[in-house]
Design a protein around this motif. Structure first.
Motif, PDB file in Angstrom:
ATOM      1  N   LEU A   1       0.863  -1.170   0.000  1.00 59.02           N
ATOM      2  CA  LEU A   1       0.000   0.000   0.000  1.00 59.02           C
ATOM      3  C   LEU A   1       0.902   1.222   0.000  1.00 59.02           C
ATOM      4  O   LEU A   1       1.680   1.433   0.924  1.00 59.02           O
ATOM      5  N   ASP A   2       0.806   1.993  -1.063  1.00 56.39           N
ATOM      6  CA  ASP A   2       1.638   3.173  -1.197  1.00 56.39           C
ATOM      7  C   ASP A   2       0.733   4.400  -1.169  1.00 56.39           C
ATOM      8  O   ASP A   2      -0.115   4.554  -2.043  1.00 56.39           O
ATOM      9  N   PRO A   3       0.879   5.266  -0.156  1.00 51.30           N
ATOM     10  CA  PRO A   3      -0.030   6.417  -0.010  1.00 51.30           C
ATOM     11  C   PRO A   3      -0.074   7.305  -1.247  1.00 51.30           C
ATOM     12  O   PRO A   3      -1.155   7.773  -1.638  1.00 51.30           O
ATOM     13  N   ASP A   4       1.079   7.534  -1.887  1.00 50.04           N
ATOM     14  CA  ASP A   4       1.097   8.382  -3.080  1.00 50.04           C
ATOM     15  C   ASP A   4       0.266   7.756  -4.192  1.00 50.04           C
ATOM     16  O   ASP A   4      -0.465   8.436  -4.915  1.00 50.04           O
ATOM     17  N   SER A   5       0.405   6.436  -4.309  1.00 47.70           N
ATOM     18  CA  SER A   5      -0.320   5.697  -5.323  1.00 47.70           C
ATOM     19  C   SER A   5      -1.825   5.761  -5.058  1.00 47.70           C
ATOM     20  O   SER A   5      -2.626   5.997  -5.966  1.00 47.70           O
ATOM     21  N   VAL A   6      -2.193   5.561  -3.781  1.00 43.04           N
ATOM     22  CA  VAL A   6      -3.606   5.616  -3.396  1.00 43.04           C
ATOM     23  C   VAL A   6      -4.177   6.995  -3.719  1.00 43.04           C
ATOM     24  O   VAL A   6      -5.272   7.119  -4.273  1.00 43.04           O
ATOM     25  N   ARG A   7      -3.411   8.026  -3.419  1.00 44.93           N
ATOM     26  CA  ARG A   7      -3.893   9.393  -3.658  1.00 44.93           C
ATOM     27  C   ARG A   7      -4.101   9.625  -5.156  1.00 44.93           C
ATOM     28  O   ARG A   7      -5.111  10.203  -5.574  1.00 44.93           O
ATOM     29  N   ALA A   8      -3.147   9.148  -5.959  1.00 49.98           N
ATOM     30  CA  ALA A   8      -3.269   9.330  -7.410  1.00 49.98           C
ATOM     31  C   ALA A   8      -4.515   8.622  -7.943  1.00 49.98           C
ATOM     32  O   ALA A   8      -5.277   9.193  -8.728  1.00 49.98           O
ATOM     33  N   VAL A   9      -4.738   7.396  -7.492  1.00 47.48           N
ATOM     34  CA  VAL A   9      -5.900   6.634  -7.962  1.00 47.48           C
ATOM     35  C   VAL A   9      -7.192   7.294  -7.476  1.00 47.48           C
ATOM     36  O   VAL A   9      -8.156   7.442  -8.238  1.00 47.48           O
ATOM     37  N   ALA A  10      -7.216   7.710  -6.213  1.00 46.87           N
ATOM     38  CA  ALA A  10      -8.423   8.313  -5.644  1.00 46.87           C
ATOM     39  C   ALA A  10      -8.786   9.581  -6.402  1.00 46.87           C
ATOM     40  O   ALA A  10      -9.947   9.801  -6.752  1.00 46.87           O
ATOM     41  N   ARG A  11      -7.780  10.408  -6.688  1.00 40.17           N
ATOM     42  CA  ARG A  11      -8.057  11.668  -7.379  1.00 40.17           C
ATOM     43  C   ARG A  11      -8.584  11.404  -8.790  1.00 40.17           C
ATOM     44  O   ARG A  11      -9.570  11.987  -9.217  1.00 40.17           O
ATOM     45  N   LYS A  12      -7.910  10.490  -9.481  1.00 39.73           N
ATOM     46  CA  LYS A  12      -8.339  10.159 -10.847  1.00 39.73           C
ATOM     47  C   LYS A  12      -9.758   9.607 -10.843  1.00 39.73           C
ATOM     48  O   LYS A  12     -10.606   9.984 -11.653  1.00 39.73           O
ATOM     49  N   ASP A  13     -10.021   8.699  -9.885  1.00 39.51           N
ATOM     50  CA  ASP A  13     -11.336   8.064  -9.822  1.00 39.51           C
ATOM     51  C   ASP A  13     -12.422   9.093  -9.519  1.00 39.51           C
ATOM     52  O   ASP A  13     -13.499   9.074 -10.118  1.00 39.51           O
ATOM     53  N   PHE A  14     -12.113  10.003  -8.621  1.00 39.20           N
ATOM     54  CA  PHE A  14     -13.078  11.042  -8.266  1.00 39.20           C
ATOM     55  C   PHE A  14     -13.334  11.948  -9.470  1.00 39.20           C
ATOM     56  O   PHE A  14     -14.482  12.229  -9.823  1.00 39.20           O
TER      57      PHE A  14
ATOM     58  N   SER B   1      -0.371  -1.121  -6.970  1.00 35.60           N
ATOM     59  CA  SER B   1      -0.760  -2.480  -6.590  1.00 35.60           C
ATOM     60  C   SER B   1      -2.285  -2.558  -6.647  1.00 35.60           C
ATOM     61  O   SER B   1      -2.969  -1.540  -6.675  1.00 35.60           O
ATOM     62  N   ARG B   2      -2.785  -3.753  -6.643  1.00 32.60           N
ATOM     63  CA  ARG B   2      -4.250  -3.893  -6.688  1.00 32.60           C
ATOM     64  C   ARG B   2      -4.885  -3.364  -5.399  1.00 32.60           C
ATOM     65  O   ARG B   2      -6.018  -2.884  -5.416  1.00 32.60           O
ATOM     66  N   LEU B   3      -4.109  -3.437  -4.302  1.00 37.64           N
ATOM     67  CA  LEU B   3      -4.608  -2.864  -3.045  1.00 37.64           C
ATOM     68  C   LEU B   3      -4.685  -1.339  -3.155  1.00 37.64           C
ATOM     69  O   LEU B   3      -5.661  -0.722  -2.714  1.00 37.64           O
ATOM     70  N   ASP B   4      -3.654  -0.730  -3.757  1.00 34.58           N
ATOM     71  CA  ASP B   4      -3.681   0.722  -3.992  1.00 34.58           C
ATOM     72  C   ASP B   4      -4.945   1.101  -4.758  1.00 34.58           C
ATOM     73  O   ASP B   4      -5.593   2.106  -4.453  1.00 34.58           O
ATOM     74  N   VAL B   5      -5.265   0.300  -5.768  1.00 32.92           N
ATOM     75  CA  VAL B   5      -6.413   0.608  -6.616  1.00 32.92           C
ATOM     76  C   VAL B   5      -7.706   0.561  -5.807  1.00 32.92           C
ATOM     77  O   VAL B   5      -8.533   1.477  -5.877  1.00 32.92           O
ATOM     78  N   LEU B   6      -7.873  -0.486  -4.989  1.00 35.74           N
ATOM     79  CA  LEU B   6      -9.133  -0.612  -4.236  1.00 35.74           C
ATOM     80  C   LEU B   6      -9.242   0.468  -3.166  1.00 35.74           C
ATOM     81  O   LEU B   6     -10.306   1.073  -2.998  1.00 35.74           O
ATOM     82  N   VAL B   7      -8.161   0.717  -2.449  1.00 32.60           N
ATOM     83  CA  VAL B   7      -8.223   1.754  -1.407  1.00 32.60           C
ATOM     84  C   VAL B   7      -8.437   3.125  -2.054  1.00 32.60           C
ATOM     85  O   VAL B   7      -9.240   3.935  -1.574  1.00 32.60           O
ATOM     86  N   GLY B   8      -7.759   3.361  -3.164  1.00 32.90           N
ATOM     87  CA  GLY B   8      -7.942   4.622  -3.882  1.00 32.90           C
ATOM     88  C   GLY B   8      -9.376   4.805  -4.334  1.00 32.90           C
ATOM     89  O   GLY B   8      -9.945   5.888  -4.229  1.00 32.90           O
ATOM     90  N   LYS B   9      -9.966   3.725  -4.819  1.00 30.58           N
ATOM     91  CA  LYS B   9     -11.346   3.798  -5.279  1.00 30.58           C
ATOM     92  C   LYS B   9     -12.312   3.976  -4.107  1.00 30.58           C
ATOM     93  O   LYS B   9     -13.312   4.684  -4.236  1.00 30.58           O
ATOM     94  N   LEU B  10     -12.007   3.333  -2.978  1.00 29.46           N
ATOM     95  CA  LEU B  10     -12.853   3.528  -1.790  1.00 29.46           C
ATOM     96  C   LEU B  10     -12.870   5.014  -1.413  1.00 29.46           C
ATOM     97  O   LEU B  10     -13.930   5.584  -1.128  1.00 29.46           O
ATOM     98  N   LEU B  11     -11.696   5.644  -1.448  1.00 30.71           N
ATOM     99  CA  LEU B  11     -11.629   7.066  -1.107  1.00 30.71           C
ATOM    100  C   LEU B  11     -12.307   7.918  -2.178  1.00 30.71           C
ATOM    101  O   LEU B  11     -13.068   8.836  -1.860  1.00 30.71           O
ATOM    102  N   GLY B  12     -12.044   7.604  -3.443  1.00 32.71           N
ATOM    103  CA  GLY B  12     -12.605   8.400  -4.534  1.00 32.71           C
ATOM    104  C   GLY B  12     -14.124   8.321  -4.575  1.00 32.71           C
ATOM    105  O   GLY B  12     -14.816   9.343  -4.601  1.00 32.71           O
ATOM    106  N   ARG B  13     -14.650   7.102  -4.557  1.00 35.45           N
ATOM    107  CA  ARG B  13     -16.114   6.936  -4.586  1.00 35.45           C
ATOM    108  C   ARG B  13     -16.730   7.406  -3.283  1.00 35.45           C
ATOM    109  O   ARG B  13     -17.855   7.920  -3.259  1.00 35.45           O
ATOM    110  N   GLY B  14     -15.989   7.202  -2.169  1.00 32.16           N
ATOM    111  CA  GLY B  14     -16.469   7.700  -0.877  1.00 32.16           C
ATOM    112  C   GLY B  14     -16.688   9.204  -0.942  1.00 32.16           C
ATOM    113  O   GLY B  14     -17.690   9.722  -0.456  1.00 32.16           O
ATOM    114  N   ALA B  15     -15.727   9.895  -1.590  1.00 25.76           N
ATOM    115  CA  ALA B  15     -15.854  11.350  -1.715  1.00 25.76           C
ATOM    116  C   ALA B  15     -17.043  11.718  -2.595  1.00 25.76           C
ATOM    117  O   ALA B  15     -17.754  12.691  -2.320  1.00 25.76           O
ATOM    118  N   VAL B  16     -17.276  10.928  -3.624  1.00 24.79           N
ATOM    119  CA  VAL B  16     -18.407  11.195  -4.518  1.00 24.79           C
ATOM    120  C   VAL B  16     -19.726  11.118  -3.739  1.00 24.79           C
ATOM    121  O   VAL B  16     -20.663  11.868  -3.987  1.00 24.79           O
TER     122      VAL B  16
END
Lengths: 300, 302
Positions: free
Chosen positions: A4-17, A107-122
């Motif tokens: 789990l890489d915080p930078d990666s999660v942030r990038a995915v979350a922002r893109k997803d949002f 990582s696939r974990l980065d993707v899921l956590v990022g999406k949880l944050l992105g969709r959570g924000a939505v």
């Protein structure tokens, strides 16, 4: 690889949002929320202001509004969470954009956590915005406004919405077709919103017989089983907003304060609001964790 | 150093064996053409390199790291143009490249990259409105982010017009000159020939040949195909064709004679047929197809 890489999660979350908020369907949903909360608050204040007696008016506060609102938010907000999340992974997997996403160092974990944050924000933004724009109506109508409970209710409502973001995301990650993701997301919704009462009564009875529980134990089992349903746990906690003591419930099943406290005294820790909030939060995390395990093990 | 190393890799999907004890090595700095017909297992191989799919058995190393356990580190140093991918319809070309830059933590200029792949006039347009060729160019721009050590390009010319395919090859050459390893899959012989140093040919999940491009060219030269329409031939006429110098194979399909030859034996074949009493109505040659090249490589095994 589990990482789990915080930078990666942030990038995915922002893109997803950014991707999701450009969806017209989700914008419409956000608009519906704002209109709904505003309308609810308007009718509430209007009704109280014109119809109620002086005495009634002085008893009614923004907390009364929140308690009655929770009957609707209990269903509406988790449904919105489900709609926001159920396609989030599987649609990318079926279209192939997931290949573009995973060709980058996530990582696939980065993707899921990022999406949880992105969709959570939505989900979070329209709920918070809708509840906030209703605030000025209370002072205008001369109804006393409790900011603390209002904030608490807002956070609690976001949390119950996130449970179905979690369930939808978990189903979406585990599914191999969008149809399965729909089933995995909306069957739990139907169970929790419509069928839980019947399951609950039967399960309590079985459990009581199996463990030979006395009345107190049976009652505790009943409330605990009821709180396993995040929508019911939300309703029980929301019903206590502003007046935890002897809250009279005219509709629906009895509250903990009505059924338990008079006979057996103080609630055990596992039946308190705090414990119920933890149970609700588990519904955000566990489905995502299960979805991750399936997703991580599968070929795309 | 080796850029890609597969040792004894098998991949099964249920009963279907997609890769069969595959051994393959791609050296650092080379442009490796990965050639094979659709369904040969090229995409499965690439999926395994990127950890999109996991091998049933065998070891896979990319840039000296384990493709499975260290996939994120691998992808940090790779640029990928996947096959059968899609873009985010609602996001602009710029957003796509910015996302890749943010994901890799580099400081590339999205505008410069998009101009390089020929999308300079579509930078702020949503990718959903792009043609297949533009989508392909956008994915190439994403792949180029961070000057990757290894470029994995899966059927990169898909949807590109001849001009676009040529620009793609130019970029591949530029990247190779910079020092990048390029792993380039295709089912079209010409594209691989034009740009690659070395070629591996995959068929039915097995690597049937690895050769230099010169070797490949020779192999494909042996396989020019000649089709001759006649009014009917007997065995004697066919035998005469087979005896013609340069002809490796001849057979009849009804009144159609199909001969494979090297060099310029075409007229000799036609003359041989006519001398044997057959009436030649028409004839045509076709460049060696991928199947013919496979045949050339695998003939000895039959």
């Amino acid at each position: 690889m589990t990482s789990l890489d915080p930078d990666s999660v942030r990038a995915v979350a922002r893109k997803d949002f950014e991707d999701a908020v450009r969806s017209r369907a989700l914008l419409v949903l956000g608009g519906v929320f704002v209109v709904f909360f505003l309308a609810a608050a308007f009718f509430f204040t209007d009704l109280i202001g014109t119809a109620g007696s002086q005495e009634q008016q002085s008893q009614l506060t923004s907390n009364s509004f929140l308690r009655s609102l929770s009957n609707v938010t209990r269903l509406l907000v988790p449904l919105t969470g489900a709609v926001v999340a159920y396609a989030s992974v599987i649609r990318e997997r079926e279209s192939g954009s997931l290949k573009l996403l995973l060709s980058l160092p996530h990582s696939r974990l980065d993707v899921l956590v990022g999406k949880l944050l992105g969709r959570g924000a939505v989900l979070t933004l329209p709920v918070v915005f809708g509840l906030l724009v209703a605030v000025p109506l209370f002072p205008v109508a001369g109804i006393s406004f409790d900011a603390g409970t209002y904030l608490f209710f807002t956070a609690l409502t976001v949390l119950v919405g996130l449970t179905f973001v979690g369930i939808g995301l978990g189903a979406s990650a585990a599914a191999t077709t969008e149809r399965r993701a729909v089933v995995g997301t909306f069957v739990p919704y139907v169970v929790f919103s419509l069928l839980w009462g019947q399951i609950l009564n039967r399960a309590t009875q079985r459990l009581s017989e199996a463990l030979d529980l006395q009345q107190q134990g049976t009652l505790e089992a009943y409330f605990l089983l009821r709180a396993l349903n995040p929508l019911a746990a939300y309703k029980m906690v929301a019903s206590n907003v502003g007046s935890p003591e002897a809250q009279l419930q005219l509709f629906g099943p009895p509250s903990r304060q009505q059924a338990y406290v008079p006979q057996f005294g103080e609630l055990p820790w596992y039946l308190t609001d705090g414990a119920f909030i933890v149970l609700i939060a588990l519904w955000v995390i566990i489905p995502v964790a299960v979805g991750y395990l399936v997703f991580e093990g599968s070929d795309l | 150093m080796t850029a890609i190393e597969l040792s004894n890799v098998t991949k099964q999907y249920g009963d279907v064996v997609a890769l069969h004890n595959l051994d393959m090595t791609v050296e650092s700095g080379e442009v490796y053409g990965f050639l094979g017909p659709n369904g040969a297992g090229k995409s499965t191989t690439i999926d395994i390199l990127l950890d999109f799919a996991r091998p049933t058995s065998g070891e896979v190393r990319v840039l000296d790291r384990d493709a499975r356990e260290e996939s994120v580190a691998v992808r940090q140093r790779c640029g990928v143009l996947p096959e059968g991918f899609d873009t985010y319809d609602r996001l602009t070309a710029r957003k796509h490249v910015e996302f890749a830059v943010e994901s890799k933590g580099t400081d590339d200029d999205p505008v410069a990259l998009l101009e390089r792949v020929g999308l300079g006039d579509a930078i702020d347009r949503q990718a959903g409105g792009f043609s297949k060729g533009m989508t392909q160019r956008l994915a190439l721009a994403v792949a180029l982010v961070g000057e990757p050590e290894l470029l994995v390009l899966d059927e990169p010319s898909t949807g590109l017009d001849p001009n676009g395919a040529r620009e793609m090859r130019t970029i591949v050459r530029e990247e190779a000159d910079r020092g990048a390893t390029v792993f380039f899959s295709s089912h079209v012989l010409g594209q691989v020939e034009a740009v690659c140093d070395r070629v591996g040919i995959l068929r039915d999940g097995k690597l049937v040949a690895v050769d230099s491009v010169e070797g490949l060219r020779e192999a494909s030269d042996t396989g020019t195909r000649l089709e001759i329409e006649t009014d009917g031939v007997d065995d004697g006429a066919l035998a005469a064709v087979r005896e013609t110098e340069g002809v490796s194979e001849a057979r009849a399909e009804g009144s159609l004679v199909i001969a494979t030859y090297a060099g310029d034996a075409k007229m000799d074949v036609v003359n041989a047929l006519e001398d044997a009493g057959a009436d030649v109505a028409d004839f045509a040659t076709s460049e060696a197809s991928l199947e013919d090249v496979f045949a050339a490589y695998t003939e000895g095994e039959r």
